[in-house]
Design a protein around this motif. Structure first.
Motif, short mmCIF file in Angstrom:
data_model
loop_
_atom_site.label_atom_id
_atom_site.label_comp_id
_atom_site.label_asym_id
_atom_site.label_seq_id
_atom_site.Cartn_x
_atom_site.Cartn_y
_atom_site.Cartn_z
N PHE A 101 0.84 -1.19 0.00
CA PHE A 101 0.00 0.00 0.00
C PHE A 101 0.87 1.25 0.00
O PHE A 101 1.96 1.26 0.59
N THR A 102 0.38 2.32 -0.61
CA THR A 102 1.06 3.60 -0.62
C THR A 102 0.06 4.71 -0.30
O THR A 102 -0.97 4.82 -0.97
N ILE A 103 0.38 5.50 0.71
CA ILE A 103 -0.47 6.63 1.07
C ILE A 103 0.12 7.90 0.46
O ILE A 103 1.36 8.05 0.40
N SER A 104 -0.73 8.79 0.00
CA SER A 104 -0.27 10.06 -0.57
C SER A 104 -1.35 11.11 -0.32
O SER A 104 -2.46 10.78 0.10
N ARG A 105 -1.00 12.36 -0.58
CA ARG A 105 -1.99 13.41 -0.39
C ARG A 105 -1.77 14.54 -1.38
O ARG A 105 -0.63 14.78 -1.83
N ASP A 106 -2.83 15.23 -1.70
CA ASP A 106 -2.80 16.42 -2.55
C ASP A 106 -3.46 17.52 -1.74
O ASP A 106 -4.69 17.60 -1.66
N ASN A 107 -2.64 18.37 -1.12
CA ASN A 107 -3.19 19.40 -0.25
C ASN A 107 -4.01 20.43 -1.01
O ASN A 107 -4.93 21.03 -0.45
N ALA A 108 -3.68 20.66 -2.27
CA ALA A 108 -4.45 21.61 -3.07
C ALA A 108 -5.88 21.13 -3.27
O ALA A 108 -6.79 21.94 -3.45
N ASN B 223 -7.24 18.95 -1.00
CA ASN B 223 -7.69 18.44 0.31
C ASN B 223 -8.09 16.98 0.23
O ASN B 223 -9.12 16.56 0.77
N THR B 224 -7.24 16.21 -0.42
CA THR B 224 -7.54 14.81 -0.66
C THR B 224 -6.35 13.94 -0.28
O THR B 224 -5.20 14.30 -0.55
N VAL B 225 -6.64 12.82 0.35
CA VAL B 225 -5.61 11.82 0.67
C VAL B 225 -6.01 10.54 -0.04
O VAL B 225 -7.19 10.23 -0.19
N TYR B 226 -5.00 9.81 -0.49
CA TYR B 226 -5.22 8.60 -1.28
C TYR B 226 -4.58 7.39 -0.58
O TYR B 226 -3.65 7.52 0.20
N LEU B 227 -5.09 6.23 -0.94
CA LEU B 227 -4.47 4.98 -0.52
C LEU B 227 -4.44 4.06 -1.74
O LEU B 227 -5.49 3.55 -2.15
N GLN B 228 -3.26 3.90 -2.31
CA GLN B 228 -3.08 2.99 -3.43
C GLN B 228 -2.81 1.60 -2.86
O GLN B 228 -1.85 1.42 -2.10
N MET B 229 -3.65 0.65 -3.22
CA MET B 229 -3.55 -0.70 -2.67
C MET B 229 -3.26 -1.68 -3.79
O MET B 229 -4.07 -1.84 -4.70
N ASN B 230 -2.10 -2.30 -3.73
CA ASN B 230 -1.68 -3.28 -4.74
C ASN B 230 -1.54 -4.66 -4.10
O ASN B 230 -1.47 -4.78 -2.87
N SER B 231 -1.49 -5.66 -4.94
CA SER B 231 -1.32 -7.05 -4.47
C SER B 231 -2.30 -7.37 -3.34
O SER B 231 -1.93 -7.90 -2.29
N LEU B 232 -3.55 -7.05 -3.57
CA LEU B 232 -4.56 -7.23 -2.53
C LEU B 232 -4.76 -8.68 -2.17
O LEU B 232 -4.67 -9.58 -3.03
N LYS B 233 -5.03 -8.90 -0.89
CA LYS B 233 -5.26 -10.23 -0.35
C LYS B 233 -6.66 -10.29 0.25
O LYS B 233 -7.24 -9.24 0.59
N SER B 234 -7.16 -11.49 0.46
CA SER B 234 -8.51 -11.62 1.04
C SER B 234 -8.57 -10.98 2.43
O SER B 234 -9.61 -10.44 2.82
N GLU B 235 -7.45 -11.02 3.15
CA GLU B 235 -7.44 -10.43 4.49
C GLU B 235 -7.47 -8.91 4.48
O GLU B 235 -7.56 -8.28 5.53
N ASP B 236 -7.38 -8.30 3.30
CA ASP B 236 -7.53 -6.84 3.20
C ASP B 236 -9.00 -6.44 3.13
O ASP B 236 -9.32 -5.25 3.16
N THR B 237 -9.89 -7.41 3.04
CA THR B 237 -11.32 -7.12 3.01
C THR B 237 -11.73 -6.40 4.29
O THR B 237 -11.50 -6.88 5.39
N ALA B 238 -12.33 -5.21 4.13
CA ALA B 238 -12.68 -4.38 5.28
C ALA B 238 -13.39 -3.13 4.80
O ALA B 238 -13.41 -2.84 3.60
N ILE B 239 -13.93 -2.40 5.76
CA ILE B 239 -14.38 -1.03 5.48
C ILE B 239 -13.20 -0.13 5.81
O ILE B 239 -12.63 -0.22 6.90
#
Length: 124
Positions: free
Chosen positions: A68-75, A77-93
């Motif tokens: 996973f990679t977290i990033s943000r664009d302050n201009a 007002n947004t934060v992102y979470l790029q999720m790669n190689s997802l696994k079943s255990e990543d299932t969540a809210i």
């Protein structure tokens, strides 16, 4: 007050990718670092990732580091979470939540009401 709106979740096969977004509005000047948490079905909410105000400082839970990679664009007002190689255990809210400070790790405190979250379901 700070308002949070998460989006980008969905159903994906194991090994796939998703990009989550969190738009922050309201008293945004109070926000320093931003954090992602998640709550798997039937489990407690857990920390996922954090990013400081300028995006240089980042911290990840061991379970997602390297995927996973977290990033943000302050201009925007947004934060992102790029999720790669997802696994079943990543299932969540997945939820985003702000902090007024930066701990260099999981947040010591957060503030504001939690948003609705966005559902991520990974099928195996």
């Amino acid at each position: 007050q700070v308002q949070l709106v998460e989006s980008g979740g969905g159903l994906v096969q194991a090994g796939g990718s998703l990009r989550l977004s969190c738009v922050v509005s309201g008293r945004t000047w109070e926000v320093n670092s931003m954090n992602w948490f998640r709550q798997p079905p039937g489990k407690e909410r857990e920390f996922v990732a954090a990013i400081n105000w300028n995006g240089i400082g980042q911290y990840y839970a061991d379970s997602v580091a390297g995927r996973f990679t977290i990033s943000r664009d302050n201009a925007k007002n947004t934060v992102y979470l790029q999720m790669n190689s997802l696994k079943s255990e990543d299932t969540a809210i997945y939820y985003c939540v702000p902090s007024r400070g930066w701990s260099g790790g999981p947040p010591l405190t957060t503030f504001g009401a939690w948003g609705q979250g966005t559902q991520v379901t990974v099928s195996s």
